[in-house]
Design a protein around this motif. Structure first.
Motif, PDB file in Angstrom:
ATOM      1  N   LYS A  63      52.627  22.551  75.409  1.00  0.00           N
ATOM      2  CA  LYS A  63      51.617  23.035  76.332  1.00  0.00           C
ATOM      3  C   LYS A  63      50.564  23.839  75.578  1.00  0.00           C
ATOM      4  O   LYS A  63      50.732  24.172  74.415  1.00  0.00           O
ATOM      5  CB  LYS A  63      52.269  23.897  77.417  1.00  0.00           C
ATOM      6  CG  LYS A  63      53.272  23.145  78.268  1.00  0.00           C
ATOM      7  CD  LYS A  63      53.866  24.056  79.328  1.00  0.00           C
ATOM      8  CE  LYS A  63      54.877  23.318  80.185  1.00  0.00           C
ATOM      9  NZ  LYS A  63      55.471  24.197  81.224  1.00  0.00           N
ATOM     10  N   THR A  64      49.492  24.133  76.278  1.00  0.00           N
ATOM     11  CA  THR A  64      48.444  24.959  75.676  1.00  0.00           C
ATOM     12  C   THR A  64      48.973  26.370  75.419  1.00  0.00           C
ATOM     13  O   THR A  64      49.888  26.844  76.096  1.00  0.00           O
ATOM     14  CB  THR A  64      47.222  25.042  76.599  1.00  0.00           C
ATOM     15  OG1 THR A  64      47.627  25.558  77.878  1.00  0.00           O
ATOM     16  CG2 THR A  64      46.594  23.689  76.792  1.00  0.00           C
ATOM     17  N   ALA A  69      45.166  29.018  77.830  1.00  0.00           N
ATOM     18  CA  ALA A  69      45.474  28.894  79.254  1.00  0.00           C
ATOM     19  C   ALA A  69      44.773  29.976  80.066  1.00  0.00           C
ATOM     20  O   ALA A  69      44.293  29.718  81.181  1.00  0.00           O
ATOM     21  CB  ALA A  69      46.981  28.955  79.463  1.00  0.00           C
ATOM     22  N   LEU A  72      41.163  28.938  80.538  1.00  0.00           N
ATOM     23  CA  LEU A  72      41.043  27.862  81.522  1.00  0.00           C
ATOM     24  C   LEU A  72      41.241  28.385  82.939  1.00  0.00           C
ATOM     25  O   LEU A  72      40.672  27.822  83.892  1.00  0.00           O
ATOM     26  CB  LEU A  72      42.059  26.758  81.216  1.00  0.00           C
ATOM     27  CG  LEU A  72      41.883  26.041  79.877  1.00  0.00           C
ATOM     28  CD1 LEU A  72      42.976  25.010  79.678  1.00  0.00           C
ATOM     29  CD2 LEU A  72      40.516  25.381  79.783  1.00  0.00           C
ATOM     30  N   VAL A 130      46.321  20.353  71.166  1.00  0.00           N
ATOM     31  CA  VAL A 130      46.187  20.506  72.619  1.00  0.00           C
ATOM     32  C   VAL A 130      45.160  21.594  72.946  1.00  0.00           C
ATOM     33  O   VAL A 130      44.318  21.425  73.841  1.00  0.00           O
ATOM     34  CB  VAL A 130      47.551  20.833  73.240  1.00  0.00           C
ATOM     35  CG1 VAL A 130      47.402  21.161  74.724  1.00  0.00           C
ATOM     36  CG2 VAL A 130      48.515  19.657  73.066  1.00  0.00           C
ATOM     37  N   ASP A 131      45.195  22.709  72.219  1.00  0.00           N
ATOM     38  CA  ASP A 131      44.234  23.796  72.469  1.00  0.00           C
ATOM     39  C   ASP A 131      42.798  23.343  72.217  1.00  0.00           C
ATOM     40  O   ASP A 131      41.895  23.595  73.030  1.00  0.00           O
ATOM     41  CB  ASP A 131      44.554  24.992  71.578  1.00  0.00           C
ATOM     42  CG  ASP A 131      45.789  25.750  72.061  1.00  0.00           C
ATOM     43  OD1 ASP A 131      46.248  25.468  73.184  1.00  0.00           O
ATOM     44  OD2 ASP A 131      46.291  26.613  71.306  1.00  0.00           O
ATOM     45  N   LYS A 133      41.641  20.339  72.257  1.00  0.00           N
ATOM     46  CA  LYS A 133      41.256  19.334  73.253  1.00  0.00           C
ATOM     47  C   LYS A 133      40.767  20.004  74.533  1.00  0.00           C
ATOM     48  O   LYS A 133      39.733  19.621  75.111  1.00  0.00           O
ATOM     49  CB  LYS A 133      42.444  18.425  73.545  1.00  0.00           C
ATOM     50  CG  LYS A 133      42.153  17.356  74.583  1.00  0.00           C
ATOM     51  CD  LYS A 133      43.392  16.509  74.844  1.00  0.00           C
ATOM     52  CE  LYS A 133      43.106  15.461  75.928  1.00  0.00           C
ATOM     53  NZ  LYS A 133      44.325  14.665  76.230  1.00  0.00           N
ATOM     54  N   GLU A 134      41.490  21.013  75.004  1.00  0.00           N
ATOM     55  CA  GLU A 134      41.086  21.713  76.222  1.00  0.00           C
ATOM     56  C   GLU A 134      39.781  22.475  76.014  1.00  0.00           C
ATOM     57  O   GLU A 134      38.901  22.481  76.883  1.00  0.00           O
ATOM     58  CB  GLU A 134      42.196  22.680  76.642  1.00  0.00           C
ATOM     59  CG  GLU A 134      43.517  22.021  77.025  1.00  0.00           C
ATOM     60  CD  GLU A 134      43.387  21.164  78.279  1.00  0.00           C
ATOM     61  OE1 GLU A 134      42.431  21.366  79.049  1.00  0.00           O
ATOM     62  OE2 GLU A 134      44.258  20.295  78.479  1.00  0.00           O
ATOM     63  N   ALA A 137      36.823  20.030  76.036  1.00  0.00           N
ATOM     64  CA  ALA A 137      36.447  19.600  77.387  1.00  0.00           C
ATOM     65  C   ALA A 137      35.622  20.676  78.085  1.00  0.00           C
ATOM     66  O   ALA A 137      34.620  20.375  78.761  1.00  0.00           O
ATOM     67  CB  ALA A 137      37.708  19.288  78.192  1.00  0.00           C
ATOM     68  N   LEU A 138      36.009  21.937  77.925  1.00  0.00           N
ATOM     69  CA  LEU A 138      35.242  23.033  78.535  1.00  0.00           C
ATOM     70  C   LEU A 138      33.863  23.154  77.909  1.00  0.00           C
ATOM     71  O   LEU A 138      32.857  23.389  78.604  1.00  0.00           O
ATOM     72  CB  LEU A 138      36.028  24.332  78.366  1.00  0.00           C
ATOM     73  CG  LEU A 138      35.495  25.563  79.102  1.00  0.00           C
ATOM     74  CD1 LEU A 138      35.475  25.320  80.599  1.00  0.00           C
ATOM     75  CD2 LEU A 138      36.363  26.779  78.785  1.00  0.00           C
TER      76      LEU A 138
END
Length: 269
Positions: A63-64, A69, A72, A130-131, A133-134, A137-138
């Motif tokens: 997970k992030t 998190a 986000l 994963v971090d 990537k998120e 997107a932001l």
């Protein structure tokens, strides 16, 4: 003497036979132990490690990180609704990307103290992926909003300019008519002065005072009048030329704004 030598060799031969017999017994046991060793001891740990590396499905989903998190949660998808918020998001993302790299470095240091080092490395790298990537997107959402807002503001400015031009059209037409009327009055006065110089009255039955002038004076008046007319015509040409240049610049500016707005709209799509 020979018998004595024979007696001395008997223990040595017995020892060799003993060692040969032991090798025949120990060697099969050692081979068997090597074959069955994976079923005991630390072999299951190595097997689990190899399986987790070979098959990513056996590793639980990463997970992030808590830091990403939290970002986000503050800026969920679709929450960017202003240029100020978009700039704030871009600044936070830029800082957090550096933090992700720093956390990866620290995680690898921690992995060096663990037994399954490379499995720990893989998990740390996956967390970084994963971090990022998120965060990407932001970042994309913030940049897209800024581009769309820029296009919208240009469209509003272009629409306002067109509306102002339409609203000012009657006033500009009145100004043109008033200017043309002034030009006509000036030309009429100049014509009357020219007629007076020639001793001709523009009013029927009225004798102009110019008839009392000498031919030299009338000629001088005519020359002055012609010079004034020529100067007035040149001035009129300059005015018309400036009007044409101004209108051309306005038309060019409107076309450039329209082309730029269309280009920005296509990029935003």
């Amino acid at each position: 003497m020979d018998s004595f030598n024979g007696l001395g060799k008997q223990p040595e031969q017995s020892t060799r036979r003993y060692l040969s017999g032991m090798l025949k017994v120990v060697l099969p046991v050692a081979v068997l132990g090597i074959l069955i060793w994976p079923s005991f001891g630390l072999a299951p740990l190595y097997a689990a490690d190899a399986a987790s590396v070979a098959k990513g499905s056996t590793m639980e989903k990463v997970k992030t990180s808590p830091e990403v998190a939290a970002i986000l949660n503050v800026f969920p998808a679709g929450s960017i609704d202003s240029i100020e918020k978009a700039d704030q998001v871009l600044e936070i993302v830029s800082i957090e990307k550096k933090n992700v790299e720093a956390r990866l470095f620290n995680d690898k240091l921690d992995c060096n103290r663990k037994f399954l080092v490379y499995q720990c490395y893989d998990r740390a790298l996956e967390t970084k992926r994963v971090d990022l990537k998120e965060l990407h997107a932001l970042e994309v959402e913030a940049k897209r909003f800024k581009r769309s807002e820029d296009v919208r503001q240009r469209d509003l400015a272009l629409d306002k300019r067109k509306a102002d031009e339409i609203a000012d059209a009657p006033k500009r037409a009145e100004n043109v008519q008033a200017h043309e009327a002034r030009v006509k009055r000036v030309e009429q006065k100049e014509a009357e002065r020219a007629a007076a110089a020639r001793g001709v009255s523009s009013t029927p039955g009225q004798k102009h005072s110019g008839a009392l002038m000498t031919p030299a004076e009338r000629a001088a008046n005519v020359q002055k009048y012609e010079e004034k007319v020529e100067t007035s015509q040149e001035r009129q040409k300059i005015v018309e030329q400036k009007k044409a240049e101004t209108q051309s610049k306005r038309d060019k500016k409107a076309r450039e704004d329209a082309a730029k707005a269309e280009s920005d709209r296509k990029k935003a799509e």
